[in-house]
Design a protein around this motif. Structure first.
Motif, PDB file in Angstrom:
ATOM      1  N   TRP A  72       0.860  -1.170   0.000  1.00 17.31           N
ATOM      2  CA  TRP A  72       0.000   0.000   0.000  1.00 17.31           C
ATOM      3  C   TRP A  72       0.900   1.226   0.000  1.00 17.31           C
ATOM      4  CZ3 TRP A  72      -4.190  -1.452   4.212  1.00 17.31           C
ATOM      5  CH2 TRP A  72      -4.985  -2.492   3.687  1.00 17.31           C
ATOM      6  N   TYR A  73       0.776   2.012  -1.031  1.00 13.63           N
ATOM      7  CA  TYR A  73       1.653   3.165  -1.233  1.00 13.63           C
ATOM      8  C   TYR A  73       0.891   4.447  -0.903  1.00 13.63           C
ATOM      9  CZ  TYR A  73       4.531   6.544  -3.792  1.00 13.63           C
ATOM     10  OH  TYR A  73       5.293   7.620  -4.141  1.00 13.63           O
ATOM     11  N   ARG A  74       1.490   5.290  -0.071  1.00 18.77           N
ATOM     12  CA  ARG A  74       0.880   6.561   0.325  1.00 18.77           C
ATOM     13  C   ARG A  74       1.845   7.692   0.005  1.00 18.77           C
ATOM     14  NH1 ARG A  74      -1.890   5.058   6.210  1.00 18.77           N
ATOM     15  NH2 ARG A  74      -3.299   3.446   5.402  1.00 18.77           N
ATOM     16  N   GLN A  75       1.293   8.712  -0.623  1.00 14.62           N
ATOM     17  CA  GLN A  75       2.100   9.831  -1.114  1.00 14.62           C
ATOM     18  C   GLN A  75       1.395  11.143  -0.749  1.00 14.62           C
ATOM     19  OE1 GLN A  75       2.388  10.344  -5.451  1.00 14.62           O
ATOM     20  NE2 GLN A  75       4.595   9.994  -5.260  1.00 14.62           N
ATOM     21  N   PHE A  76       2.171  12.083  -0.231  1.00 19.19           N
ATOM     22  CA  PHE A  76       1.625  13.379   0.199  1.00 19.19           C
ATOM     23  C   PHE A  76       2.520  14.498  -0.336  1.00 19.19           C
ATOM     24  CE2 PHE A  76       0.838  10.115   3.327  1.00 19.19           C
ATOM     25  CZ  PHE A  76      -0.507  10.239   3.610  1.00 19.19           C
ATOM     26  N   TRP A  77       1.896  15.563  -0.790  1.00 21.25           N
ATOM     27  CA  TRP A  77       2.619  16.761  -1.166  1.00 21.25           C
ATOM     28  C   TRP A  77       1.653  17.950  -1.086  1.00 21.25           C
ATOM     29  CZ3 TRP A  77       0.730  13.306  -4.688  1.00 21.25           C
ATOM     30  CH2 TRP A  77      -0.088  13.808  -5.701  1.00 21.25           C
TER      31      TRP A  77
END
Length: 464
Positions: A72-77
């Motif tokens: 499960w990949y989580r990305q924030f920007w």
């Protein structure tokens, strides 16, 4: 089209236009350019925070050194162009937006070799402060340098390196959002031990890039391979050990050893597809199987030599003095088998007596044959003279008599030296015990060395 519009359609259209979500979406998308990095000042760095959850290890291809995992990949920007005042939009704090409508960082996994069956998640969440949350599951097919030396008790470390493919560190910097975790309900062949991370900076063509590397430590569950590989091999070797308890003068011992050797060869052919193979390394268990095969061949060779030694004693001469001294006096004392030797000597007397009786019977038969032949030749000499020339008949008679006398002399020699067979049996028995104990020591040493090497390999990479 219909030339008129119903009241319900007019009401629904008005509600859609007046929807706060629609108004907020139109507000955000008005004038938005997804082709450029979303910052007001180009000197500002876009920080991308990353987190992963390793759910399962689906497959490990040792030959091609490929790892297939489910994460499960989580990305924030932060997107500075996607901000609003919640008070102006009914206190809406976040909204989901199609991902193809906004700018997305080009962060990829360096080790990617394929992306199979990765579900497409078409939306991302955006908060009122412009923070974008991109959640998606990934079935990652990545390259991994595997160490199969300790198979099936091996630990592997595979990396997932996230890096911006184009943007330098000044434009996009990476940061860990949360400590990486792994699923605890994985019941496959591989168990995820732990997941660690490391932040690195590297230079490429005078440009500085940032990368975030996750190290996944996995351990193979060895029960299947222990039951299907190690235990059958151990059982076959135990049967080979029990084969030494067959008497050395037993002809069935050779056929038993040959059967074991053939059975082990078939076993290796069957398990050859199960053993992992790489172009640069051979697993330790493969060396173990090769040593076991060599021990079986050595055991068969020893059996053939001993059986050849103790059989056909009547065609042998006396045991050489040096061999008798070395084997029956020195080696027998070292192996502590003096009592066994005396028991074996007593056991072989009965066979020697029967052998002497057979020799006597055979000798008597030969003497009778000789006398009959002499009497027959005297009475019928006139007939032979009539049918054959005298010189040719005498030559045939001399050859037959010489052969009979040679057999008679050999049987008489056996009667004069009855201890020859007993001596060779004693030598064969002592040598058989010597080879058996050497075989046991070699087999135990092989097992101990293999266990120590497996233990050392486990200490180097320990699953915490």
């Amino acid at each position: 089209m219909r030339p008129w519009t119903t009241d319900e359609e007019i009401y629904d259209s008005a509600n859609t236009i007046n929807s706060t979500y629609i108004q907020l979406f139109n507000h955000l998308m008005t004038g938005y350019k997804k082709d450029v990095r979303p910052v007001h000042d180009w000197r500002n760095t876009t920080i991308v925070e990353i987190s992963i959850i390793v759910r399962a290890i689906l497959d490990v291809d040792e030959k091609n050194e490929i790892l297939r995992s489910y994460i499960w990949y989580r990305q924030f920007w932060r997107d500075e162009f996607l901000t609003w005042d919640p008070q102006n939009f009914d206190c809406i704090e976040n909204i989901s937006i199609p991902i193809e409508r906004i700018w997305v960082p080009d962060v990829v996994i360096n080790e990617f070799v394929d992306t199979k069956m990765t579900p497409n998640i078409p939306y991302v969440y955006v908060t009122s402060e412009g923070k974008v949350r991109n959640y998606k599951p990934i079935q990652a097919v990545t390259s991994c340098s595997l160490n199969i030396y300790n198979f099936p008790f091996d630990l592997q470390i595979c990396n997932l390196t996230f890096v911006s493919w184009l943007h330098v560190k000044q434009d996009i910097d990476l940061k860990l959002w949360n400590e990486p975790v792994h699923g605890k309900d994985d019941k496959g062949e591989w168990e995820v031990c732990n997941v660690t991370h490391q932040y690195n900076i590297f230079n490429e063509s005078n440009d500085i890039f940032a990368e975030l590397q996750f190290r996944i430590t996995i351990r193979r569950r060895p029960l299947f391979y222990v039951v299907n590989l190690l235990l059958p091999s151990m059982f076959l070797m135990m049967m080979d050990i029990f084969g030494f308890y067959l008497p050395p003068n037993c002809g069935e011992r050779v056929s038993f050893k040959i059967t074991l050797l053939l059975g082990y060869s078939v076993f290796l052919i069957i398990v050859s597809d199960t053993l992992p193979a790489t172009a640069t390394q051979t697993p330790l268990i493969g060396v173990y199987f090769a040593v076991c095969m060599a021990l079986l061949v050595t055991s068969l060779t020893e059996t053939i030599l001993v059986v050849r030694l103790v059989h056909n004693q009547h065609l042998k001469s006396h045991v050489p003095h040096w061999m008798k001294y070395l084997v029956l006096e020195k080696i027998a004392v070292i192996l502590c088998i003096q009592d066994k030797k005396r028991f074996h000597m007593a056991q072989t007397r009965s066979s020697e007596i029967s052998l002497q009786k057979e020799n006597s019977t055979s000798t008597g038969g030969m003497d009778g044959a000789k006398s009959k032949f002499s009497h027959y030749s005297r009475e019928d000499s006139k007939d032979y003279e009539k049918t054959l020339p005298q010189r040719e008949g005498a030559l045939i008679e001399d050859n037959i008599l010489q052969e009979i006398m040679a057999i008679h002399q050999q049987l008489k020699k056996q009667e004069e030296h009855p201890a020859i067979g007993k001596e060779w049996l004693e030598v064969g028995y002592v040598l058989d015990v010597l080879f058996f104990r050497m075989y046991l020591v070699t087999l135990l040493a092989n097992g101990i060395i293999l266990g120590l090497m497996w233990s050392l390999g486990q200490q180097e990479l320990r699953c915490s």
